[in-house]
Design a protein around this motif. Structure first.
Motif, PDB file in Angstrom:
ATOM      1  N   HIS A  82      -1.279 -17.626 -25.920  1.00 46.81           N
ATOM      2  CA  HIS A  82      -0.630 -18.764 -26.523  1.00 46.81           C
ATOM      3  C   HIS A  82      -1.724 -18.889 -27.907  1.00 46.81           C
ATOM      4  N   TYR A  83      -2.803 -18.185 -27.808  1.00 47.08           N
ATOM      5  CA  TYR A  83      -3.963 -18.529 -28.701  1.00 47.08           C
ATOM      6  C   TYR A  83      -3.273 -17.967 -30.160  1.00 47.08           C
ATOM      7  N   CYS A  84      -3.164 -18.839 -31.084  1.00 49.33           N
ATOM      8  CA  CYS A  84      -2.780 -18.463 -32.736  1.00 49.33           C
ATOM      9  C   CYS A  84      -1.526 -17.725 -32.602  1.00 49.33           C
ATOM     10  N   ASP A  85      -0.379 -18.414 -31.962  1.00 45.32           N
ATOM     11  CA  ASP A  85       0.926 -17.700 -31.856  1.00 45.32           C
ATOM     12  C   ASP A  85       1.904 -18.172 -32.752  1.00 45.32           C
ATOM     13  N   GLY A  86       1.584 -18.959 -33.710  1.00 46.82           N
ATOM     14  CA  GLY A  86       2.521 -19.403 -34.864  1.00 46.82           C
ATOM     15  C   GLY A  86       3.211 -20.870 -34.595  1.00 46.82           C
ATOM     16  N   TYR A  87       2.907 -21.193 -33.309  1.00 49.04           N
ATOM     17  CA  TYR A  87       3.487 -23.060 -32.947  1.00 49.04           C
ATOM     18  C   TYR A  87       2.007 -23.387 -33.225  1.00 49.04           C
ATOM     19  N   ASP A  88       0.911 -22.839 -32.762  1.00 49.69           N
ATOM     20  CA  ASP A  88      -0.415 -23.631 -32.765  1.00 49.69           C
ATOM     21  C   ASP A  88      -1.545 -22.633 -33.742  1.00 49.69           C
ATOM     22  N   ARG A  89      -1.715 -22.851 -34.736  1.00 47.87           N
ATOM     23  CA  ARG A  89      -2.562 -21.906 -35.535  1.00 47.87           C
ATOM     24  C   ARG A  89      -4.062 -22.312 -35.590  1.00 47.87           C
ATOM     25  N   ARG A  90      -4.531 -23.412 -34.549  1.00 45.69           N
ATOM     26  CA  ARG A  90      -6.008 -23.798 -34.452  1.00 45.69           C
ATOM     27  C   ARG A  90      -6.850 -22.558 -34.306  1.00 45.69           C
ATOM     28  N   PHE A  91      -7.937 -22.627 -34.677  1.00 49.52           N
ATOM     29  CA  PHE A  91      -9.300 -21.811 -34.339  1.00 49.52           C
ATOM     30  C   PHE A  91      -9.673 -22.232 -32.858  1.00 49.52           C
ATOM     31  N   TYR A  92     -10.213 -21.325 -31.932  1.00 53.13           N
ATOM     32  CA  TYR A  92     -10.707 -21.560 -30.629  1.00 53.13           C
ATOM     33  C   TYR A  92     -11.592 -22.609 -30.761  1.00 53.13           C
ATOM     34  N   THR A  93     -12.659 -22.633 -31.597  1.00 52.39           N
ATOM     35  CA  THR A  93     -13.339 -23.824 -31.666  1.00 52.39           C
ATOM     36  C   THR A  93     -12.743 -25.271 -31.891  1.00 52.39           C
TER      37      THR A  93
END
Length: 159
Positions: A82-93
């Motif tokens: 789900h990381y950086c999947d289009g719905y949530d574009r936040r960086f991991y930090t």
């Protein structure tokens, strides 16, 4: 190994890497783990210069199962990623530490981003200088020439 520029620390049998050891490639990537007949075999980990790690169970040099962890601690999942999947574009930090206040942008996952030398470009594994056509790593050590027509390093590639 002298021919390839790599280094090995560990046991050998009949001139081949065997048992627990550490094998460092010219790129700076290091394998730490079990070797058999000169190949990665058993549990071992590749440690990349950027801080990423790939732990795996190896069989005759081929990983049969493994897990990659990015330098910032994010663990890669091949299912339900789900990381950086289009719905949530936040960086991991940003996911771990929260968003910056309004007006303060975070342009990379690094907080604070690395300083790119004047006239150079970040090319993923270092900085590229278009004037000298040389790529240096993030500690400004020579990595490679951009093409074969350029002489070897001069010492002032990205200064």
């Amino acid at each position: 190994m002298e021919v390839t520029g790599s280094r090995y620390s560990g046991n050998t049998v009949r001139g081949r890497m065997e048992g627990q050891g550490s094998y460092t490639l010219l790129t700076g990537t290091e394998y730490r783990g079990t070797l058999r007949d000169g190949m990665f075999d058993g549990e071992g980990e590749l440690v990349f210069p950027n801080g990423g790690r790939y732990w795996a169970v190896w069989h005759r040099g081929v990983p049969t199962q493994g897990k990659y962890t990015f330098a910032d601690g994010l663990k890669y999942k091949d299912k339900k990623w789900h990381y950086c999947d289009g719905y949530d574009r936040r960086f991991y930090t940003e996911i771990c530490s929260g968003l910056k206040p309004a007006g303060i942008s975070q342009l990379t996952n690094l907080d604070t981003p690395r300083k790119i030398p004047e006239g150079c470009y970040d090319c993923g594994d270092g900085f590229y200088n278009p004037e000298t056509r040389v790529i240096v790593d993030y500690k400004l050590r020579f990595l490679r020439n951009a093409d074969n027509n350029i002489p070897k390093q001069t010492g002032d590639e990205c200064k």
